[in-house]
Scaffold this motif. Structure first.
Motif, PDB file in Angstrom:
ATOM      1  N   THR A 118     -51.931 -34.322  46.057  1.00 47.68           N
ATOM      2  CA  THR A 118     -50.895 -35.118  45.394  1.00 47.68           C
ATOM      3  C   THR A 118     -50.613 -36.407  46.136  1.00 47.68           C
ATOM      4  O   THR A 118     -50.332 -37.441  45.517  1.00 47.68           O
ATOM      5  CB  THR A 118     -49.602 -34.292  45.273  1.00 47.68           C
ATOM      6  N   TYR A 236     -50.323 -26.620  44.821  1.00 46.58           N
ATOM      7  CA  TYR A 236     -49.903 -27.782  44.032  1.00 46.58           C
ATOM      8  C   TYR A 236     -50.199 -29.070  44.783  1.00 46.58           C
ATOM      9  O   TYR A 236     -50.784 -30.009  44.228  1.00 46.58           O
ATOM     10  CB  TYR A 236     -48.403 -27.691  43.731  1.00 46.58           C
ATOM     11  N   LEU A 237     -49.797 -29.123  46.057  1.00 49.22           N
ATOM     12  CA  LEU A 237     -49.925 -30.358  46.824  1.00 49.22           C
ATOM     13  C   LEU A 237     -51.358 -30.650  47.238  1.00 49.22           C
ATOM     14  O   LEU A 237     -51.732 -31.809  47.416  1.00 49.22           O
ATOM     15  CB  LEU A 237     -49.024 -30.293  48.061  1.00 49.22           C
ATOM     16  N   LEU A 352     -44.984 -37.639  38.954  1.00 51.66           N
ATOM     17  CA  LEU A 352     -45.495 -36.264  38.912  1.00 51.66           C
ATOM     18  C   LEU A 352     -45.937 -35.821  37.518  1.00 51.66           C
ATOM     19  O   LEU A 352     -46.904 -35.060  37.386  1.00 51.66           O
ATOM     20  CB  LEU A 352     -44.426 -35.296  39.424  1.00 51.66           C
ATOM     21  N   LEU A 355     -49.637 -36.149  36.498  1.00 48.58           N
ATOM     22  CA  LEU A 355     -50.462 -35.218  37.285  1.00 48.58           C
ATOM     23  C   LEU A 355     -50.353 -33.814  36.720  1.00 48.58           C
ATOM     24  O   LEU A 355     -51.356 -33.105  36.569  1.00 48.58           O
ATOM     25  CB  LEU A 355     -50.025 -35.229  38.752  1.00 48.58           C
TER      26      LEU A 355
END
Length: 378
Positions: A118, A236-237, A352, A355
């Motif tokens: 991210t 997630y990251l 966000l 993404l």
């Protein structure tokens, strides 16, 4: 040094970038205009940089460090000055005459990487490049440092005075494996491995192969695994990495320490707005599993830089970290409100949402407390 802006890196370090440029540091903005290492060493540009830093001038190219210091956070300049003070004074008596040798080489092997973190971008990840192409977003090419790049021979030629080599990417265990192997073989055969520290910044999804037989001969092998959270937050990251697989690879390194006692294993946790409120979980995990952790501060993308957030977001962050007993986190909480205070919650959410849509993820489900804060933050 009396200068308040002095930095060891223009003398001590060569940053070799996969784009075939050179600079004193990975934080340095832009490369020096030089086609070869010898041109770089003797360039007027590098000479002026050294003079400015000796004279107390804050040069624009080092703005990342000046900004971090202004915010009360220890910069790379300050950290490297502290770490290499004795080495620098021993090696560099004459600060005016250019020397075509370096104590540390920082080798950026390329932007080939299997993840799309991210907080990353197409400068450093071919995963991001592939995603950008899929969704018709302008992007950069995949580039890898060639095996015939002069930095490989330069390290051989100056092996006697090298103290450390740091390999970064992209993902360094996906690039230049044979070049690394051949370089390590040379160091071992020439008797120089024993005074060289080898460092890797890795995403933890790939393991070394061809380099392993040479590792026991070096002064130290430093493995820094990037872990920005645990479980679903990690996934997630650091999409699309699988946390359980990275945990297995961390255990591989812990087991390897039995046969390579000089292997030093650490987790690198890069603080951003996304994970700062959950840092306590990662610190406890490291404590429970006997792991060292290095806490780093995110600069870019600025939308996720905690020091750029509006005060209401910072209030939430402060409430989550002000009781944590860790020196870097204490430093951050004490200086949290010293930044620019302009990134709103809606700005972060707008970053966000695309993404999440492209990757079928949900920040709201993964970071519910954070998203609640961002939704109400103006």
């Amino acid at each position: 040094m009396n200068s308040k802006t002095f930095c060891v890196n223009p003398w001590l370090t060569l940053h070799a970038n996969y784009t075939k440029g050179y600079s004193p540091c990975c934080r340095f903005k832009n490369n020096i205009d030089a086609k070869t290492i010898l041109e770089y060493v003797n360039s007027e540009q590098l000479t002026k940089i050294k003079q400015d830093l000796l004279s107390g001038n804050q040069i624009l190219e080092c703005s990342d460090c000046w900004r971090q210091e202004k915010w009360g956070y220890e910069s790379k300049r300050q950290r490297d000055n502290r770490t290499y003070n004795i080495v620098f004074q021993a090696l560099y008596k004459d600060l005016q005459t250019p020397q075509n040798r370096f104590f540390e080489y920082y080798v950026r092997l390329g932007n080939h990487c299997n993840l799309r973190c991210t907080t990353c971008n197409d400068d450093l990840s071919s995963g991001w490049i592939s995603e950008n192409k899929k969704f018709n977003i302008a992007t950069k090419p995949v580039e890898i440092l060639n095996n015939d790049h002069e930095v490989w021979q330069h390290m051989r030629d100056h092996a006697a005075t090298i103290g450390a080599i740091e390999f970064v990417g992209g993902e360094p265990f996906m690039m230049s494996q044979d070049a690394q192997r051949d370089l390590f073989a040379f160091f071992v055969e020439s008797g120089h491995a024993g005074h060289i520290r080898i460092k890797y910044n890795t995403n933890g999804t790939r393991l070394p192969k061809e380099q392993l037989p040479y590792w026991p001969h070096f002064k130290a092998i430093e493995i820094n695994v990037s872990v920005d959270g645990l479980g679903q937050k990690f996934e997630y990251l650091r999409y699309p990495a699988i946390w359980s697989e990275v945990e297995q690879n961390i255990q591989f390194y812990k087991n390897l320490q039995k046969s390579v006692p000089a292997l030093e294993l650490s987790l690198i946790h890069t603080i951003s707005t996304m994970n700062i409120g959950y840092i306590g979980e990662t610190l406890q995990y490291c404590k429970d599993n006997g792991l060292n952790i290095f806490v780093n501060m995110l600069e870019y993308p600025q939308v996720l830089n905690i020091f750029c957030a509006v005060p209401s977001i910072k209030d939430w962050i402060y409430s989550r970290i002000n009781t944590i007993d860790h020196p870097v986190i204490k430093q951050m909480s004490q200086n949290l409100y010293s930044g620019s205070n302009h990134i709103t919650g809606s700005t972060v959410l707008n970053f966000l949402r695309p993404l999440d849509q492209r990757r079928n993820l949900s920040a709201e489900k993964t970071f519910p407390e954070l998203i609640q804060c961002l939704t109400s933050a103006t």
